[in-house]
Design an enzyme around this catalytic site. Sequence first.
Site, PDB file in Angstrom:
ATOM      1  N   TYR A   1       0.840  -1.197   0.000  1.00 34.03           N
ATOM      2  CA  TYR A   1       0.000   0.000   0.000  1.00 34.03           C
ATOM      3  C   TYR A   1       0.875   1.246   0.000  1.00 34.03           C
ATOM      4  CZ  TYR A   1       0.977   1.355   4.872  1.00 34.03           C
ATOM      5  OH  TYR A   1       1.586   1.781   6.020  1.00 34.03           O
TER       6      TYR A   1
ATOM      7  N   LYS B   1       6.477  -1.705   2.076  1.00 32.36           N
ATOM      8  CA  LYS B   1       5.270  -1.100   2.650  1.00 32.36           C
ATOM      9  C   LYS B   1       4.114  -2.091   2.498  1.00 32.36           C
ATOM     10  CE  LYS B   1       3.414   3.602   3.129  1.00 32.36           C
ATOM     11  NZ  LYS B   1       3.524   3.669   4.574  1.00 32.36           N
TER      12      LYS B   1
ATOM     13  N   GLU C   1      12.552   3.287  13.997  1.00 32.53           N
ATOM     14  CA  GLU C   1      11.626   4.330  13.515  1.00 32.53           C
ATOM     15  C   GLU C   1      10.438   4.350  14.462  1.00 32.53           C
ATOM     16  OE1 GLU C   1      10.017   3.415   9.596  1.00 32.53           O
ATOM     17  OE2 GLU C   1       9.943   1.275  10.046  1.00 32.53           O
TER      18      GLU C   1
ATOM     19  N   LEU D   1      11.125   1.803   7.017  1.00 33.83           N
ATOM     20  CA  LEU D   1      10.519   2.175   5.742  1.00 33.83           C
ATOM     21  C   LEU D   1      11.274   3.378   5.170  1.00 33.83           C
ATOM     22  CD1 LEU D   1       7.922   1.528   3.971  1.00 33.83           C
ATOM     23  CD2 LEU D   1       7.114   3.714   4.869  1.00 33.83           C
TER      24      LEU D   1
HETATM   25  N1  PDD Z   1       3.046   5.661   7.241  1.00 44.39           N
HETATM   26  N2  PDD Z   1       7.697   4.378   8.785  1.00 44.39           N
HETATM   27  C1  PDD Z   1       6.532   3.729   8.879  1.00 44.39           C
HETATM   28  C2  PDD Z   1       6.476   2.455   9.633  1.00 44.39           C
HETATM   29  C3  PDD Z   1       5.380   4.253   8.259  1.00 44.39           C
HETATM   30  O1  PDD Z   1       4.216   3.579   8.324  1.00 44.39           O
HETATM   31  C4  PDD Z   1       5.464   5.483   7.560  1.00 44.39           C
HETATM   32  C5  PDD Z   1       4.289   6.101   6.873  1.00 44.39           C
HETATM   33  C6  PDD Z   1       6.710   6.136   7.518  1.00 44.39           C
HETATM   34  C7  PDD Z   1       6.915   7.437   6.791  1.00 44.39           C
HETATM   35  O2  PDD Z   1       6.851   7.278   5.406  1.00 44.39           O
HETATM   36  P1  PDD Z   1       6.383   8.475   4.463  1.00 44.39           P
HETATM   37  O3  PDD Z   1       7.187   9.641   4.819  1.00 44.39           O
HETATM   38  O4  PDD Z   1       6.647   7.977   3.096  1.00 44.39           O
HETATM   39  O5  PDD Z   1       4.894   8.690   4.734  1.00 44.39           O
HETATM   40  C8  PDD Z   1       7.801   5.549   8.140  1.00 44.39           C
HETATM   41  C9  PDD Z   1       1.895   6.025   6.445  1.00 44.39           C
HETATM   42  C10 PDD Z   1       1.630   7.481   6.411  1.00 44.39           C
HETATM   43  C11 PDD Z   1       0.696   5.196   6.888  1.00 44.39           C
HETATM   44  O6  PDD Z   1       0.873   4.008   7.068  1.00 44.39           O
HETATM   45  O7  PDD Z   1      -0.411   5.732   6.974  1.00 44.39           O
END
Ligand code: PDD
Length: 289
Positions: free
Chosen positions: A31, A147, A179, A203
């Site tokens: 996703y 992801k 993270e 991620l």
């Molecule tokens: N989450 N690390 C994890 C585990 C995450 O789920 C996310 C983002 C990030 C940051 O990634 P980005 O900057 O590309 O949004 C880091 C999204 C927003 C979610 O699951 O809704």
Amino acid sequence: MKVIWNDQIVDRSEVKIDMEDRGYQFADGIYDVVRAYNGHFFTLDEHVDRFFSGMSKIDLEAPFTKDELKSRLKELIEINKIETGNVYFQITRGIASPRDHIFPDPTDVPPVFTASTTVVPRNQVKMTKGITASIVPDTRWLHCDIKSVSLLGNILAKHTAHKKGFDEAVLHRDGIVTECSSSNMWMVKDGTVYTHPDGNLILPGITKIVLLKAAEKAGIPVKEETFTLEDLKQADEAFSSSTTVEAMPIIEIDGVAVGQGKRGPVVEKLQQHFVAEIEAQCGSLTVTN
Ligand code: PDD
């Protein structure tokens, strides 16, 4: 509300998800979440690139090109009149019956794609005031770079923090901060910003890419190096980053103030540069945004 269901834009009520969809049974899917401001996508190319990279990491063949996906997502936010909001999209390995761990032949079983939108204003109060967090062991698998729709490890961590009244979970493996449960993690010490390097344990955040560029522009030194829970205790500032929260100050961890216990100057500067990048891609952010 309209959504994308495979190759069509339909009413949300028309979507039927099969009980033997491999996403539903095995969390066999990928996703992404991309943000729009002023009706324009922010960093759409990067999100779509990561989505395709995730599919290739799990051997899932895309049923569309990157350009086709981008124009479909653009169509969706136009139809739903999304000014400032999020688009969630996911793909699963399709409907295969009977249930079998072995991948189905992709020529017989097409993937299932869905996308939906939500109106989400920027939370400027939180971005100014900051959030609280709790330290939680990182018990997720070893492919956190993918992801995957399997977020059980992430939501268990978030739930552990929430039960104790904290906003976010800061994850660690053997004392090394990886993270957060749904965002990347950063700390500032003596003017230098630290964040975990990309690899299989985190991620690769798109917001992280934007912030790394912002730091470079602002002349703020960054080290993509691991740091420990002990380092975090001594930090001057901490913040998390994601598509939905941008750069979010973490002012307290497990009830103990980080630095001065309020948003620090480094994250504030990065937030200013982040807004400049949003405005460059999506136009001016008004007070209501
Ligand atoms: N989450 N690390 C994890 C585990 C995450 O789920 C996310 C983002 C990030 C940051 O990634 P980005 O900057 O590309 O949004 C880091 C999204 C927003 C979610 O699951 O809704």
